[in-house]
Write an enzyme that holds these catalytic residues in place. Structure first.
Site, PDB file in Angstrom:
ATOM      1  N   HIS A   9       0.849  -1.202   0.000  1.00 44.53           N
ATOM      2  CA  HIS A   9       0.000   0.000   0.000  1.00 44.53           C
ATOM      3  C   HIS A   9       0.875   1.238   0.000  1.00 44.53           C
ATOM      4  O   HIS A   9       1.853   1.325   0.746  1.00 44.53           O
ATOM      5  CB  HIS A   9      -0.912   0.012   1.227  1.00 44.53           C
ATOM      6  N   SER A  10       0.523   2.224  -0.847  1.00 42.63           N
ATOM      7  CA  SER A  10       1.205   3.513  -0.909  1.00 42.63           C
ATOM      8  C   SER A  10       2.690   3.291  -1.206  1.00 42.63           C
ATOM      9  O   SER A  10       3.028   2.700  -2.225  1.00 42.63           O
ATOM     10  CB  SER A  10       0.967   4.274   0.400  1.00 42.63           C
ATOM     11  N   MET A  11       3.605   3.766  -0.345  1.00 42.14           N
ATOM     12  CA  MET A  11       5.017   3.508  -0.583  1.00 42.14           C
ATOM     13  C   MET A  11       5.287   2.026  -0.757  1.00 42.14           C
ATOM     14  O   MET A  11       6.114   1.606  -1.569  1.00 42.14           O
ATOM     15  CB  MET A  11       5.871   4.049   0.577  1.00 42.14           C
ATOM     16  N   SER A  64      -1.866  -0.890  -3.960  1.00 39.29           N
ATOM     17  CA  SER A  64      -2.949  -0.112  -3.372  1.00 39.29           C
ATOM     18  C   SER A  64      -2.489   1.322  -3.129  1.00 39.29           C
ATOM     19  O   SER A  64      -1.375   1.553  -2.639  1.00 39.29           O
ATOM     20  CB  SER A  64      -3.377  -0.757  -2.049  1.00 39.29           C
ATOM     21  N   ALA A 119       3.543  -0.155  -2.199  1.00 39.52           N
ATOM     22  CA  ALA A 119       3.238  -0.619  -3.554  1.00 39.52           C
ATOM     23  C   ALA A 119       4.448  -0.460  -4.452  1.00 39.52           C
ATOM     24  O   ALA A 119       4.762  -1.328  -5.273  1.00 39.52           O
ATOM     25  CB  ALA A 119       2.052   0.157  -4.114  1.00 39.52           C
TER      26      ALA A 119
END
Length: 248
Positions: free
Chosen positions: A81-83, A108, A85
């Site tokens: 998720h975020s970083m 994500s 990803a």
């Protein structure tokens, strides 16, 4: 009963392995969940957090390639998720280059790598950094309002911000694994166009799914996100993807 597939989770900036403890507890018996612990937090607090994507992704990839436990032989899905990803994407490419491609990648809350947004929050004051954490959500007020606690974790968060705000896709092989892209429909960090651009990040198929919410939409929709990840892991368990050893 033994798991038939494995999921490796990659936390967001400032996140740690403990964030996914409930995910692992809620996972079905046939899918094993494990979490990558970045340096600079929890049991790795004494190690400086990385500010360089090549160094961080390279170290994680090398560790995974050197892991000869039975669990590594399971078809493996990477989720971030975020970083996380972006880190998962670069690790997936590193594994692909070593002929150990993951079965799938689930990302994500992150634009496609080629659309990565530059940023300078990592150069801002502590107060501005805390304000950005409040803007995004995902960090409890019990941490943000605790001066001694936030002072202890801000150096790691700042280094995480530097890593992702200066990230650009690394040179190397193309990803061939199927990609599932999840994002919140009110996320200020990624819009539909930026999410859909993940199609160009892999030679495999790519599917897109928007869920209600902002950057940390997955907190309210954890069950749905988990269902997507488990579905990809079970797909992988049906037939071992190329590059991973066959299951006994």
């Amino acid at each position: 009963m033994c798991a038939r597939a494995r999921v490796l989770c990659f936390p967001h900036a400032g996140g740690a392995a403990s964030h996914y403890r409930r995910w692992a507890a809620d996972a079905p018996w046939d899918v094993e969940f494990a979490v990558i612990q970045y340096p600079g937090r929890e049991d790795r607090y004494e190690e400086p957090a990385s500010t360089d994507m090549a160094a961080l992704a390279g170290a994680i990839t090398s560790e995974l390639l050197g892991d000869r436990r039975e669990a590594v032989c399971l078809p493996t899905v990477l989720f971030g998720h975020s970083m996380g990803a972006a880190v998962a994407y670069e690790v997936a490419r590193g594994l692909t280059a070593a002929d150990r491609a993951p079965a799938a990648l689930v990302v994500s809350g992150r634009p496609a790598p080629r659309l990565s947004r530059p940023g300078a929050v990592h150069l801002a004051s502590d107060d501005d950094l805390v304000a950005d954490l409040r803007r995004l959500g995902g960090t409890g007020s019990g941490i943000l309002d605790n001066r001694s606690l936030i002072t202890a974790v801000l150096p790691t968060i700042r280094r995480d911000y530097q890593l992702i705000e200066t990230y650009r896709p690394l040179p190397g092989v193309s990803l061939r694994a199927p990609v599932t892209v999840l994002y919140g429909d009110r996320d200020p960090e990624v819009d539909e166009r930026e999410a859909a651009a993940w199609h160009g990040a892999t030679e495999g198929p790519c599917e897109l799914q928007a869920l209600p919410g902002d950057h940390f939409y997955l907190e309210a929709h954890r069950r749905q996100v988990l269902d997507h990840i488990v579905a990809r892991a079970r797909d992988a368990a049906v037939g071992t993807p190329a590059g991973w050893p066959s299951m006994p």
